[in-house]
Write a protein that holds these residues in place. Structure first.
Motif, PDB file in Angstrom:
ATOM      1  N   MET A  77       0.726  -1.316  -0.208  1.00 38.98           N
ATOM      2  CA  MET A  77      -0.119   0.021  -0.046  1.00 38.98           C
ATOM      3  C   MET A  77       0.800   1.234   0.028  1.00 38.98           C
ATOM      4  O   MET A  77       0.517   2.304  -0.853  1.00 38.98           O
ATOM      5  N   ALA A  78       1.878   1.193   0.827  1.00 37.65           N
ATOM      6  CA  ALA A  78       2.851   2.519   0.978  1.00 37.65           C
ATOM      7  C   ALA A  78       3.468   2.635  -0.517  1.00 37.65           C
ATOM      8  O   ALA A  78       3.530   3.876  -0.878  1.00 37.65           O
TER       9      ALA A  78
ATOM     10  N   LYS B  96       2.166  11.084   3.358  1.00 35.53           N
ATOM     11  CA  LYS B  96       3.610  10.996   3.578  1.00 35.53           C
ATOM     12  C   LYS B  96       4.233  10.122   4.718  1.00 35.53           C
ATOM     13  O   LYS B  96       5.171   9.271   4.526  1.00 35.53           O
ATOM     14  N   HIS B  97       3.551  10.439   5.884  1.00 39.53           N
ATOM     15  CA  HIS B  97       3.861   9.741   7.058  1.00 39.53           C
ATOM     16  C   HIS B  97       3.810   8.494   7.010  1.00 39.53           C
ATOM     17  O   HIS B  97       4.715   7.646   7.298  1.00 39.53           O
ATOM     18  N   TYR B  98       2.660   7.941   6.152  1.00 41.40           N
ATOM     19  CA  TYR B  98       2.392   6.523   6.274  1.00 41.40           C
ATOM     20  C   TYR B  98       3.660   5.790   5.400  1.00 41.40           C
ATOM     21  O   TYR B  98       4.231   4.936   5.620  1.00 41.40           O
TER      22      TYR B  98
ATOM     23  N   GLU C   6      -6.529  13.161  10.269  1.00 40.58           N
ATOM     24  CA  GLU C   6      -5.064  13.754   9.777  1.00 40.58           C
ATOM     25  C   GLU C   6      -3.798  12.916   9.605  1.00 40.58           C
ATOM     26  O   GLU C   6      -3.322  12.859   8.569  1.00 40.58           O
ATOM     27  N   GLN C   7      -4.049  11.717  10.355  1.00 42.54           N
ATOM     28  CA  GLN C   7      -2.652  10.755   9.853  1.00 42.54           C
ATOM     29  C   GLN C   7      -3.110  10.065   8.477  1.00 42.54           C
ATOM     30  O   GLN C   7      -2.283   9.859   7.653  1.00 42.54           O
TER      31      GLN C   7
ATOM     32  N   LEU D  54      -5.480   6.780   0.747  1.00 39.31           N
ATOM     33  CA  LEU D  54      -3.970   6.554   0.883  1.00 39.31           C
ATOM     34  C   LEU D  54      -3.621   6.667  -0.785  1.00 39.31           C
ATOM     35  O   LEU D  54      -2.491   7.265  -1.200  1.00 39.31           O
ATOM     36  N   PHE D  55      -4.274   5.813  -1.911  1.00 42.68           N
ATOM     37  CA  PHE D  55      -3.712   6.174  -3.092  1.00 42.68           C
ATOM     38  C   PHE D  55      -4.742   6.300  -4.311  1.00 42.68           C
ATOM     39  O   PHE D  55      -4.108   6.911  -5.360  1.00 42.68           O
ATOM     40  N   PHE D  56      -5.872   6.361  -4.014  1.00 42.16           N
ATOM     41  CA  PHE D  56      -6.711   6.741  -5.069  1.00 42.16           C
ATOM     42  C   PHE D  56      -7.311   8.224  -4.945  1.00 42.16           C
ATOM     43  O   PHE D  56      -8.488   8.330  -4.671  1.00 42.16           O
ATOM     44  N   VAL D  57      -6.246   9.047  -4.924  1.00 39.71           N
ATOM     45  CA  VAL D  57      -6.663  10.220  -4.681  1.00 39.71           C
ATOM     46  C   VAL D  57      -6.327  11.225  -5.967  1.00 39.71           C
ATOM     47  O   VAL D  57      -6.799  12.479  -5.770  1.00 39.71           O
TER      48      VAL D  57
END
Lengths: 139, 117, 499
Positions: free
Chosen positions: C188-189, C483-485, C477-478, C260-263
């Protein structure tokens, strides 16, 4: 089924299937093979036998299907937690080499995992077929 | 090569949709089986096809040859096949149970739980 | 300690073989209850760890991140784990009375833990194919739990449920196949890193496949028909378990994927999500208002309230996502509780039909009380949890000028109140028609305790809404700060080398 040829064949083929399945299981880590395929081989041997001798034959083989499943689960769990207890992440492979004068054998948790899968596959296949065979009263 | 696979996948999906829309439960299960196979083939094709180069590293070398088949889609497909196999076995027994309980395998009659009381 | 991260899956995994071996039902119940209690403790501890030291990552089998399968626990996962733990704990207590020894002999307990295993696994994995596998573990267990008992209605419900679930699973795999072909990774990351602003056609196709697959599992419009056809057929404990956990795993996956990724292409996706959310809410609640069986009313309410969670995702501001997370938690507690109380009512009166029920308020005030709290929480009355959940979502909607969806949300809230009052009026306030009742009959204590516990949680997260919303806001927020993830998952690969 009442064919004498089938009965004799099934009787002698079952051990052949099982021995071959163990061979496939053990060579699995670096060559084609492994727990799943070996489990399928072994259970097809047992199923072939029980197709000719009726559904009772499944429960008479070695262990009950449910015990195979439990054995498999415990094997997988052990292989996962051995690395865990050695304070490494879950499922980390731990290997140990046994040396006896002539040859050396590498034994590790992946083998335990594969054996777990092997028993689990046998157990679940036998459960599936034995419950269907009991349902339709296969003789 | 990919085009043949693409056509085959399309045909399999079409067959499965056709079977899923039939009224018989047995055909429904056949449809699910076709759906599972079509999806596995899709997974296989989208990982890239390579002819005659199995995903093995030659003895004595540590690096794979360039252009060997991607082993990951094969592993994924194996997992998907095993899961599919288990579920199909379950569904077949379920259908058998349902049939022996009600004596019908017509999906139009499977509507007791949807009835408004 | 990194080993803690695997406990949410290890505990049920250890419990399953033990429960398979043991023959005595009483011991099975004790093991089941203590295993789920351990799950609650572990997940609370995990939440604290994540709060203190950020996203926790562990690589299974010591294979580093893009190759191996990581376990990733951020605040959202930790909250979901606590939710699953609490529901598991309450239902394992409830089931010890409700489920019956026949079903217990046919391996209810191992299946129950297999379901928890699948749910927990889905919450903590960081790999999309692994997510599929956990989904299947969960579904397989739920299939078996659904038909356990072998009644005609159960088999019928199972046929519909299984067919829809399988179709969704295969769409899920097809999506995985396409995304792997496009990006060459399943982590995922790693996906979040690769799909920065890639607007390729194939990415939209796989996003749509995932949307439909999770949509079927989460029972959103127009894929919800399997839910009211199957959820009311098994015993109350199993219904409540399904109502609490299964659809929320679909929602979890959708939130994870679409934050996370379909943004990319968000104008299209967020509009679609909002339209679907509005339709889900409205149609669910309208259909609920027309039903007369308590469990069917509640089943349609599940659908309606999934809409609120999707609404939070569709508005896509930190406040909205925070509201969606808070709403999920509140909804799971209250919804499970109403199903459990419905089971108690059935055990007292032998019926789920509100027309034949009556007089419960007079005869069993305690039962009336433990139904009133979650029902009003669902309808959104202050100071219970539902009020704050809806308040945050409505506020987020107004702030980002989404007036139509906000209006629908408020309207649906009123109709929800109407149908809760309908159950209340018929089953509790109306005097019973045939008049005779056995006043010595008391609901069993093991059935009441979990309901009281869930009532306390519903009231507690309502009264402590300030703290809870702080928590969910930092979780949101997380989620939005991906980017954090990505760093947390992929950085580890530089320190720990694969062997």
């Amino acid at each position: 089924m009442n064919s004498i040829i089938l009965k004799i064949t099934a009787k002698y083929l079952k051990p052949v299937f099982i021995v071959f399945s163990i061979y496939v299981l053990l060579r699995g880590h670096n060559s084609p093979g492994g727990g799943f395929i070996a489990g399928l081989l072994a259970s097809s041997g047992i199923l072939f036998y029980s197709l000719t001798y009726g559904s009772d034959a499944i429960n008479q083989t070695y262990l009950k299907p449910k015990s195979f499943i439990i054995l498999g689960l415990v094997g997988i769990l052990l292989s996962a937690t051995i690395g865990f207890l050695a304070s490494k992440p879950l499922l980390t492979g731990v290997w140990h080499t046994f040396k006896t004068g002539l040859f050396e054998v590498k034994v590790g948790t992946p083998l335990l995992f594969d054996s777990g899968v092997y028993f689990l596959v046998i157990g679940s296949l036998l459960t599936i077929t034995s419950s269907i065979m009991e349902e339709i009263e296969w003789k | 090569m990919e085009i043949i696979f693409a056509i085959a996948i399309g045909v399999l999906y079409a067959v499965s949709v056709y079977l899923l829309l039939r009224r018989s439960i047995v055909k429904l299960i056949l449809g699910i089986m076709f759906l599972s196979n079509a999806t596995n083939l899709l997974l296989f094709t989208s990982g890239g096809l390579s002819k005659g180069k199995p995903a093995f590293i030659e003895k004595g070398s540590n690096v794979p040859e360039p252009g060997i088949a991607d082993p990951l889609p094969q592993a994924l497909i194996l997992t998907a096949i095993v899961i599919g196999f288990g579920i199909i076995a379950f569904t077949l027994v379920l259908t058998y149970k349902y049939y022996s309980k009600t004596g019908t395998e017509d999906l139009d009659k499977v509507q007791e739980t949807d009835q408004f009381e | 300690m990194k080993g803690m991260l695997t406990l949410p899956i290890l505990i049920p995994l250890i419990a399953i073989p033990i429960l398979l071996v043991i023959k005595n039902n009483r011991i099975k119940r004790i093991i089941s209850i203590s295993a789920t209690a351990a799950l609650v403790v572990v997940s609370v501890h995990l939440l604290q760890t994540v709060q203190q030291s950020g996203i926790q990552v562990m690589n299974i089998g010591n294979w580093s991140a893009p190759i191996g399968i990581p376990i990733v626990i951020d605040l959202y996962s930790a909250i979901m784990l606590i939710m699953a733990g609490i529901i598991g704990f309450c239902i394992s207590i409830y089931a010890s009375k409700n489920i019956g020894s026949q079903r217990e002999n046919h391996h209810f307990h191992p299946l129950f833990h297999a379901l928890l295993l699948g749910v927990n696994g889905a919450f903590i994995t960081g790999d999309i194919f692994n997510l599929f596998v956990w989904f299947e573990v969960m579904l397989m267990a739920s299939f078996c739990l659904l038909i356990l008992g072998n009644e005609r209605a159960q088999l019928e419900g199972a046929i519909k449920y299984i067919t829809m679930s399988l179709i969704s699973s295969f769409l899920f795999v097809a999506g995985i196949g396409l995304i792997y072909g496009e990006t060459g990774t399943l982590n995922m990351a790693d996906l979040a890193r690769i799909i920065e602003d890639d607007d390729a056609m194939l990415m939209n196709t796989s996003a749509m496949l995932f949307f439909i697959a999770f949509g079927i599992k989460a029972a959103i419009f127009p894929f919800f028909y399997w839910l009211p056809a199957s959820y009311h057929t098994p015993p109350a404990a199993v219904s409540a378990l399904f109502a609490g956990l299964l659809t929320k795993v679909g929602v979890y996956a959708m939130v994870r994927f679409f934050t996370l990724f379909f943004v990319h292409n968000d104008a299209f996706w967020h509009t679609l999500l909002l339209v679907v959310a509005g339709a889900t809410m409205f149609i669910g609640v309208i259909m609920a208002a027309s039903q007369n069986d308590i469990r069917r009313i509640l089943s349609f309410h599940i659908i309606s309230q999934i809409g609120y969670m999707i609404m939070g995702l569709g508005i896509f501001t930190p406040l909205a996502i925070s509201g969606a997370i808070y709403f999920t938690f509140h909804n799971v507690m209250a919804k499970t509780n109403t199903f459990l109380v419905a089971g108690i009512i059935n055990s007292l009166k032998g019926s789920y039909h509100i027309k034949t029920l009556g007089g419960l308020y007079k005869q069993h005030p305690l039962v009336a009380f433990i139904f009133f709290i979650p029902a009003m929480a669902l309808a959104g009355l202050p100071p219970l949890s539902g009020f704050f959940a809806k308040f945050v979502l409505v506020k987020a909607g107004l702030e980002s000028n989404e007036y139509l969806i906000t209006f629908v949300a408020l309207l649906v809230s009123i109709i929800t109140l109407f149908s809760m009052v309908k159950i209340w009026g018929h089953a509790f306030w109306k005097s019973e028609e045939n008049g005779e009742h056995d006043s010595t009959r008391r609901p069993a204590l093991t059935l009441v305790i979990p309901c009281v516990l869930l009532c306390c949680i519903s009231a507690g997260i309502g009264i402590g809404a300030n703290y809870c919303l702080e928590l969910t806001t930092s979780a949101a927020e997380q989620l939005l700060d991906k980017k954090h993830y990505v760093e947390a998952v992929l950085k580890i690969s530089e320190h720990e080398n694969p062997h």
